[in-house]
Design an enzyme around this catalytic site. Sequence first.
Site, PDB file in Angstrom:
ATOM      1  N   GLY A  55     -45.581  84.802  64.754  1.00  0.00           N
ATOM      2  CA  GLY A  55     -46.610  84.303  65.662  1.00  0.00           C
ATOM      3  C   GLY A  55     -47.418  85.471  66.195  1.00  0.00           C
ATOM      4  O   GLY A  55     -47.591  86.491  65.516  1.00  0.00           O
ATOM      5  N   CYS A  56     -47.922  85.375  67.398  1.00  0.00           N
ATOM      6  CA  CYS A  56     -48.702  86.459  68.010  1.00  0.00           C
ATOM      7  C   CYS A  56     -47.911  87.758  67.948  1.00  0.00           C
ATOM      8  O   CYS A  56     -46.759  87.814  68.371  1.00  0.00           O
ATOM      9  CB  CYS A  56     -49.045  86.108  69.452  1.00  0.00           C
ATOM     10  N   PHE A  57     -48.543  88.817  67.448  1.00  0.00           N
ATOM     11  CA  PHE A  57     -47.779  90.045  67.216  1.00  0.00           C
ATOM     12  C   PHE A  57     -47.508  90.879  68.461  1.00  0.00           C
ATOM     13  O   PHE A  57     -46.705  91.808  68.421  1.00  0.00           O
ATOM     14  CB  PHE A  57     -48.406  90.910  66.120  1.00  0.00           C
ATOM     15  N   TRP A  58     -48.127  90.576  69.588  1.00  0.00           N
ATOM     16  CA  TRP A  58     -47.896  91.389  70.786  1.00  0.00           C
ATOM     17  C   TRP A  58     -46.435  91.356  71.246  1.00  0.00           C
ATOM     18  O   TRP A  58     -45.799  92.383  71.408  1.00  0.00           O
ATOM     19  CB  TRP A  58     -48.796  90.913  71.922  1.00  0.00           C
ATOM     20  N   GLU A  69     -50.462  87.605  61.302  1.00  0.00           N
ATOM     21  CA  GLU A  69     -50.211  88.723  62.212  1.00  0.00           C
ATOM     22  C   GLU A  69     -48.778  89.194  62.021  1.00  0.00           C
ATOM     23  O   GLU A  69     -47.851  88.383  62.046  1.00  0.00           O
ATOM     24  CB  GLU A  69     -50.435  88.305  63.663  1.00  0.00           C
TER      25      GLU A  69
END
Length: 212
Positions: A52-55, A96
């Site tokens: 999912g979102c890489f942060w 991502e």
Amino acid sequence: MSSTRKTTLIAPEVALIGRATPILPTLPHAVNGTQLSDHKPEGVEEIIVGMGCFWGAERLFWQQPGVYSTSVGYSGGFTPNPTYQEVCTGKTGHTEVVRVLFKPKEMALEQLLALFWENHDPTQGMKQGNDIGTQYRSAIYASSRDQMEQALQSKERYQEAMATESISQPITTEIALAGNYYFAEEYHQQYLAKNPDGYCGLAGTGICLPPQ
């Protein structure tokens, strides 16, 4: 773009053309000071994962003992050297990802795979939580056939573990040998170290990966 188009992987012949010039980080890792480059020191292995979102996914891994360095980028698609804005259109085919460089003598691949399976929902297809699109699909891109075999075996064990907890949805994680990895823009690197109150979309199923 419609939800259907965002969740359908684009065909390579209609992907964005991209560019020849790569996006390369100029600053060292914001947490541990390692240089962000394609260089891999002796005794260090790599694996690329999409959760999912890489942060939030990057923060999960940089916190682990035995992880030498991390970076975020784009992989699994067709467009060379894409920008974040291009990836967000769904027209590059990339997801991502986090590139994890780790010391196998200090952290086994099995431990990394457990972190991967347990900290997101690998059954969601082209989304992760409220983040919808092909860029958020679950993925493991292995750096060797041995890594890929271990990843496939861990997938089977995790599927069985979910079944025992009455979760019947199939795992949709893409598992393949790594292709091109393109660094994301500087501001995405170690984003949550620079922005501690920033968005983190990690959310697991609550199920542990059974041991080998």
